[in-house]
Design a protein around this motif. Structure first.
Motif, PDB file in Angstrom:
ATOM      1  N   GLU A  78       0.834  -1.211   0.000  1.00 54.51           N
ATOM      2  CA  GLU A  78       0.000   0.000   0.000  1.00 54.51           C
ATOM      3  C   GLU A  78       0.866   1.259   0.000  1.00 54.51           C
ATOM      4  O   GLU A  78       0.652   2.190  -0.796  1.00 54.51           O
ATOM      5  N   LEU A  81       2.705   1.714  -3.411  1.00 57.40           N
ATOM      6  CA  LEU A  81       1.852   2.245  -4.472  1.00 57.40           C
ATOM      7  C   LEU A  81       1.509   3.706  -4.230  1.00 57.40           C
ATOM      8  O   LEU A  81       1.445   4.502  -5.182  1.00 57.40           O
ATOM      9  N   ASP A  82       1.315   4.084  -2.969  1.00 58.93           N
ATOM     10  CA  ASP A  82       1.101   5.502  -2.670  1.00 58.93           C
ATOM     11  C   ASP A  82       2.337   6.319  -3.037  1.00 58.93           C
ATOM     12  O   ASP A  82       2.233   7.403  -3.632  1.00 58.93           O
ATOM     13  N   ASN A  85       2.515   6.870  -6.580  1.00 60.54           N
ATOM     14  CA  ASN A  85       1.303   7.522  -7.089  1.00 60.54           C
ATOM     15  C   ASN A  85       0.545   6.608  -8.055  1.00 60.54           C
ATOM     16  O   ASN A  85       0.114   7.034  -9.139  1.00 60.54           O
ATOM     17  N   ILE A  86       0.390   5.360  -7.657  1.00 59.58           N
ATOM     18  CA  ILE A  86      -0.306   4.371  -8.490  1.00 59.58           C
ATOM     19  C   ILE A  86      -1.720   4.166  -7.973  1.00 59.58           C
ATOM     20  O   ILE A  86      -1.939   3.888  -6.791  1.00 59.58           O
ATOM     21  N   ARG A  87      -2.667   4.305  -8.877  1.00 54.64           N
ATOM     22  CA  ARG A  87      -4.068   3.985  -8.621  1.00 54.64           C
ATOM     23  C   ARG A  87      -4.560   3.082  -9.753  1.00 54.64           C
ATOM     24  O   ARG A  87      -4.008   3.052 -10.833  1.00 54.64           O
ATOM     25  N   ASP A  88      -5.632   2.368  -9.503  1.00 50.55           N
ATOM     26  CA  ASP A  88      -6.290   1.554 -10.532  1.00 50.55           C
ATOM     27  C   ASP A  88      -5.322   0.602 -11.235  1.00 50.55           C
ATOM     28  O   ASP A  88      -5.313   0.489 -12.459  1.00 50.55           O
ATOM     29  N   SER A  89      -4.532  -0.096 -10.455  1.00 49.40           N
ATOM     30  CA  SER A  89      -3.589  -1.055 -11.038  1.00 49.40           C
ATOM     31  C   SER A  89      -4.265  -2.414 -11.246  1.00 49.40           C
ATOM     32  O   SER A  89      -5.276  -2.725 -10.619  1.00 49.40           O
ATOM     33  N   ARG A 108      -7.637  -1.282  -0.055  1.00 44.73           N
ATOM     34  CA  ARG A 108      -7.453  -0.100  -0.898  1.00 44.73           C
ATOM     35  C   ARG A 108      -7.957  -0.382  -2.326  1.00 44.73           C
ATOM     36  O   ARG A 108      -7.163  -0.572  -3.248  1.00 44.73           O
ATOM     37  N   ASP A 110      -9.077   1.620  -4.280  1.00 40.44           N
ATOM     38  CA  ASP A 110      -8.651   2.685  -5.196  1.00 40.44           C
ATOM     39  C   ASP A 110      -7.330   2.340  -5.872  1.00 40.44           C
ATOM     40  O   ASP A 110      -7.042   2.820  -6.974  1.00 40.44           O
ATOM     41  N   GLN A 111      -6.530   1.502  -5.239  1.00 43.05           N
ATOM     42  CA  GLN A 111      -5.238   1.124  -5.811  1.00 43.05           C
ATOM     43  C   GLN A 111      -5.336  -0.084  -6.745  1.00 43.05           C
ATOM     44  O   GLN A 111      -4.436  -0.277  -7.570  1.00 43.05           O
ATOM     45  N   ARG A 113      -7.743  -2.189  -9.394  1.00 44.64           N
ATOM     46  CA  ARG A 113      -8.978  -2.284 -10.181  1.00 44.64           C
ATOM     47  C   ARG A 113      -9.250  -3.703 -10.646  1.00 44.64           C
ATOM     48  O   ARG A 113     -10.374  -4.040 -11.029  1.00 44.64           O
TER      49      ARG A 113
END
Length: 263
Positions: A78, A81-82, A85-89, A108, A110-111, A113
């Protein structure tokens, strides 16, 4: 490769592909490092931001004293990825990496998908089994577990090849404290209930000759998530990205296309 300082831990990380592409994150198995994915990465399509990292206690990442908890391993992912700056991986986890994937998706969304649960389960083994392996590793080091692990990981044909030496050496070169710490984390994890609450695209991948997480166990875990897919890779063991990389990449690429992850 680079070491990423996350405050209480530094992780070894490698990025390939397009820095602006759709993120694809890989988490490795117990006893391996980010080289686990070396054969698959060149077979992936362009337009992906491919991130690999060494789990705590493995490879070039920090190795705090054992035991570790699964919450710590999930938090490492977590925070990484923060930091990136990774989202929707699309998050691909193999074995213990698959447990991290499930925990991260629950925590999470949001991180993450979409999930690829490779050669893993919601619960891997029983505490007594892990206690025996932890005791053996404390007494004789990782070497004490190596031959039996190779038997579970690879097919008979692969074990007869010269390449087996590379993977055995990778396992025994890990830090014993990190190996033991991660075994503690696996032993204490049961994700049947939280994983059954997930609602996102998911793919289970199993190897026909996997002696660590047999196909039925992987299928059962994937089916906890409604609408999930399942793919069995023939003539493959616990690490099908190693012994059947072309087929592994084909299956993974198909899932990326199905989920619309390629930009």
């Amino acid at each position: 490769m680079a070491r990423v300082d996350l405050g209480d831990i530094a992780l070894e990380v490698r990025e390939d592909g397009d820095p602006e592409g759709a993120p694809l994150v890989f988490a490795n198995s117990l006893g391996t490092d980010l080289r686990l994915w070396d054969k698959v990465v060149p077979l992936l399509p362009k337009g992906l931001r491919i991130v690999r990292y060494d789990m705590r206690g493995h490879g070039g990442s920090d190795c705090p004293p054992a035991p570790y908890s699964m919450d710590q391993l999930v938090r490492d992912a977590e925070m990484l990825l923060d930091h990136l700056n990774i989202r929707d991986s699309v998050f691909v986890g193999l074995s213990i990496g698959g447990l991290v994937a499930q925990g991260l998706a629950v925590k999470r969304l949001d991180q993450v998908r979409a999930l690829v649960l490779s050669n893993t389960a919601a619960k891997i083994g029983q505490p007594a089994m892990w206690a025996d392996r932890i005791e053996a590793a404390r007494a004789g080091g990782i070497e004490a577990l190596a031959d039996a692990t190779m038997d579970r990981w690879f097919t008979r044909a692969f074990r007869a090849s010269e390449e087996l030496v590379f993977w055995r050496n990778m396992m025994t070169a890990q830090k014993p404290e990190g190996f033991i710490g991660c075994m503690h984390a696996i032993s204490g994890t049961d994700f049947y209930t939280p994983t059954s609450g997930l609602r996102l695209p998911a793919l289970g991948i199993a190897g026909s000759d996997d002696g660590s997480t047999p196909p039925d166990l992987v299928r059962e875990t994937a089916q906890l998530i409604p609408g999930s897919d399942f793919q069995l890779i023939r003539s493959a063991g616990h690490l099908p990205c190693v012994d059947q990389p072309a087929e592994y990449a084909r299956v993974l690429n198909g899932f990326l296309q199905k989920t619309g992850h390629l930009r």
